[in-house]
Write a protein that holds these residues in place. Structure first.
Motif, PDB file in Angstrom:
ATOM      1  N   THR A  67      -1.312   6.404  24.587  1.00  0.00           N
ATOM      2  CA  THR A  67      -2.724   6.146  24.319  1.00  0.00           C
ATOM      3  C   THR A  67      -3.107   4.708  24.670  1.00  0.00           C
ATOM      4  O   THR A  67      -4.272   4.434  24.959  1.00  0.00           O
ATOM      5  N   VAL A  83      -4.345   4.786  28.165  1.00  0.00           N
ATOM      6  CA  VAL A  83      -5.708   5.312  28.195  1.00  0.00           C
ATOM      7  C   VAL A  83      -6.684   4.242  27.685  1.00  0.00           C
ATOM      8  O   VAL A  83      -7.718   3.976  28.304  1.00  0.00           O
ATOM      9  N   THR A 143     -11.964   6.725  22.054  1.00  0.00           N
ATOM     10  CA  THR A 143     -11.135   7.704  22.748  1.00  0.00           C
ATOM     11  C   THR A 143      -9.716   7.710  22.179  1.00  0.00           C
ATOM     12  O   THR A 143      -9.148   8.774  21.903  1.00  0.00           O
TER      13      THR A 143
END
Length: 155
Positions: free
Chosen positions: A103, A106, A139
């Motif tokens: 993550t 990302v 996100t």
């Protein structure tokens, strides 16, 4: 309360008010706890990122990386104990850190991509960084909750 019951004892036939109230119910909800921890961890992350950017002059990528690490450790430790009530586990910690690495890619990717996009809109440097942070953090929060709830802590 009867006279033979100590003054400081709790009547076991009644539930504590916190558990019967809407607020008490919400605070026992894992998603709500996760969001609250995420908010606090985001403050740690953004505060650190800002400090490393504007006080120490680090690049956006380096500052975000250090902020992410501090925010991630904060989130993991609080979520393990409070949100998911899980016992300490080296295996769980390693799996969580691998998940956070995924993550991280990302989050930092979205952060770095959104900076020039928002800067082109003529926003002040602070707002560019803040909005970029919110996009990336939002996100990452959704991804982290789903992964932690259904894979790591399986609750």
């Amino acid at each position: 309360m009867s006279s033979n019951q100590p003054a400081n004892s709790i009547d076991e036939t009644s539930e504590p008010a916190a558990h019967t109230s809407a607020v008490g119910h919400l605070m026992n909800n894992q998603l709500v706890r996760f969001i609250l921890v995420g908010g606090f961890s985001a403050i740690v992350d953004f505060g650190s990122t800002s400090l490393f950017t504007w006080v120490f002059g680090f690049s956006d990528a380096t500052a975000k990386t250090l902020g992410f690490i501090l925010g991630t450790l904060t989130a993991y430790l609080i979520n393990r104990r409070w949100t998911f009530k899980a016992e300490p586990s080296v295996t769980r910690f390693v799996i969580t850190m691998v998940t956070y690495a995924l993550t991280y890619a990302v989050q930092v990717g979205l952060y770095l991509v959104s900076i020039p996009w928002l800067a082109d809109m003529g926003l002040d440097e602070f707002w560019v960084r803040l909005f970029s942070f919110v996009i990336a953090q939002g996100t990452a929060t959704v991804l982290n909750f789903l992964i932690q709830k259904f894979l790591i802590f399986r609750t």
